[in-house]
Design a protein around this motif. Structure first.
Motif, short mmCIF file in Angstrom:
data_model
loop_
_atom_site.label_atom_id
_atom_site.label_comp_id
_atom_site.label_asym_id
_atom_site.label_seq_id
_atom_site.Cartn_x
_atom_site.Cartn_y
_atom_site.Cartn_z
N SER A 56 0.82 -1.22 0.00
CA SER A 56 0.00 0.00 0.00
C SER A 56 0.86 1.27 0.00
O SER A 56 0.43 2.30 -0.50
CB SER A 56 -0.93 -0.01 1.22
OG SER A 56 -1.75 1.13 1.22
N ASN A 60 -0.09 4.16 -2.69
CA ASN A 60 -0.49 5.52 -2.32
C ASN A 60 0.48 6.56 -2.89
O ASN A 60 0.05 7.64 -3.30
CB ASN A 60 -0.60 5.64 -0.80
CG ASN A 60 -1.92 5.11 -0.31
OD1 ASN A 60 -2.95 5.72 -0.52
ND2 ASN A 60 -1.89 3.94 0.30
N GLU A 63 -0.51 6.86 -6.44
CA GLU A 63 -1.77 7.60 -6.55
C GLU A 63 -1.55 9.10 -6.36
O GLU A 63 -2.26 9.92 -6.94
CB GLU A 63 -2.76 7.08 -5.51
CG GLU A 63 -4.17 7.57 -5.73
CD GLU A 63 -5.17 6.93 -4.78
OE1 GLU A 63 -6.21 7.56 -4.55
OE2 GLU A 63 -4.91 5.83 -4.29
N SER A 64 -0.55 9.46 -5.58
CA SER A 64 -0.29 10.88 -5.32
C SER A 64 0.36 11.59 -6.51
O SER A 64 0.51 12.80 -6.50
CB SER A 64 0.62 11.04 -4.09
OG SER A 64 1.96 10.70 -4.41
N PRO A 67 -2.19 14.62 -8.13
CA PRO A 67 -3.09 15.12 -7.09
C PRO A 67 -4.03 16.19 -7.62
O PRO A 67 -3.74 16.86 -8.61
CB PRO A 67 -2.14 15.72 -6.06
CG PRO A 67 -0.98 16.18 -6.88
CD PRO A 67 -0.84 15.15 -7.98
N ASP A 72 -4.37 17.38 -1.29
CA ASP A 72 -4.61 16.00 -1.71
C ASP A 72 -3.30 15.24 -1.78
O ASP A 72 -3.21 14.08 -1.35
CB ASP A 72 -5.32 15.98 -3.06
CG ASP A 72 -5.66 14.58 -3.54
OD1 ASP A 72 -6.16 13.78 -2.72
OD2 ASP A 72 -5.45 14.29 -4.74
N TYR A 73 -2.27 15.88 -2.28
CA TYR A 73 -0.94 15.28 -2.36
C TYR A 73 -0.43 14.92 -0.96
O TYR A 73 0.00 13.79 -0.72
CB TYR A 73 0.03 16.24 -3.07
CG TYR A 73 1.44 15.71 -3.22
CD1 TYR A 73 1.70 14.66 -4.10
CD2 TYR A 73 2.48 16.25 -2.50
CE1 TYR A 73 2.98 14.16 -4.25
CE2 TYR A 73 3.78 15.78 -2.65
CZ TYR A 73 4.02 14.73 -3.52
OH TYR A 73 5.29 14.25 -3.67
N HIS A 75 -2.18 14.45 1.67
CA HIS A 75 -3.05 13.40 2.21
C HIS A 75 -2.58 12.02 1.74
O HIS A 75 -2.45 11.09 2.55
CB HIS A 75 -4.50 13.65 1.79
CG HIS A 75 -5.44 12.58 2.23
ND1 HIS A 75 -5.80 12.40 3.54
CD2 HIS A 75 -6.09 11.63 1.51
CE1 HIS A 75 -6.63 11.38 3.62
NE2 HIS A 75 -6.82 10.89 2.41
N LYS A 76 -2.33 11.85 0.44
CA LYS A 76 -1.90 10.56 -0.10
C LYS A 76 -0.53 10.16 0.44
O LYS A 76 -0.31 9.00 0.80
CB LYS A 76 -1.86 10.59 -1.63
CG LYS A 76 -3.18 10.83 -2.29
CD LYS A 76 -4.13 9.67 -2.07
CE LYS A 76 -5.38 9.88 -2.89
NZ LYS A 76 -6.60 9.63 -2.16
N ILE A 79 -0.89 8.99 3.97
CA ILE A 79 -1.39 7.61 4.06
C ILE A 79 -0.24 6.64 3.81
O ILE A 79 -0.10 5.63 4.52
CB ILE A 79 -2.55 7.37 3.07
CG1 ILE A 79 -3.77 8.18 3.49
CG2 ILE A 79 -2.89 5.88 2.98
CD1 ILE A 79 -4.89 8.17 2.46
#
Length: 133
Positions: A56, A60, A63-64, A67, A72-73, A75-76, A79
């Motif tokens: 994960s 993540n 996924e970033s 963003p 949002d960046y 946040h990812k 995580i």
């Protein structure tokens, strides 16, 4: 012909590219560890947990890459940091329970720590930039 390479990537982008590669390589090692634990020790519970958290991290980070905003960046990446911390816990537990050798555990813990340090650095830099604007 001039072989000078001009890099347009910022320091933050270089860190992101580096941690992306590190986390992908780390995920491959975690997949192999999961497979080994299932086959040699018949250990299913912790191996499933470390497979989830260890892969994960890179997911993540990946996924970033695109963003919607700086928040949002962060946040990812945050995580990913939490998943790395959880993975570190499972590695220590596997080591202390003698499911993996000290050498294997220490190598994985070293790589996990490198990822954690980079993620913390990225988060601090982006938050600083957000607060400056």
């Amino acid at each position: 012909m001039n072989n000078t390479h001009i890099s347009f990537a910022s320091e933050e982008e270089k860190q992101h590219m580096n941690v992306n590669d590190l986390s992908f390589d780390f995920a491959k090692r975690i997949v192999n560890l999961h497979y080994s634990l299932n086959n040699s020790h018949k250990e299913y519970i912790i191996s499933k947990q470390i497979l989830r958290s260890g892969t994960s991290i890179g997911a993540n980070i990946s996924e970033s890459k695109y963003p919607q905003s700086d928040a949002d960046y962060v946040h990812k990446i945050s995580i990913a940091l939490k998943e790395a911390s959880e993975t570190e816990f499972w590695l220590k537990l596997l080591k202390d329970c003698k499911f993996i050798t000290d050498n294997n555990a220490n190598s994985l813990l070293h790589d996990c720590s490198r990822i954690i340090i980079i993620l913390i650095s990225i988060i601090k830099k982006v938050k600083k930039r957000i607060n400056t604007n």
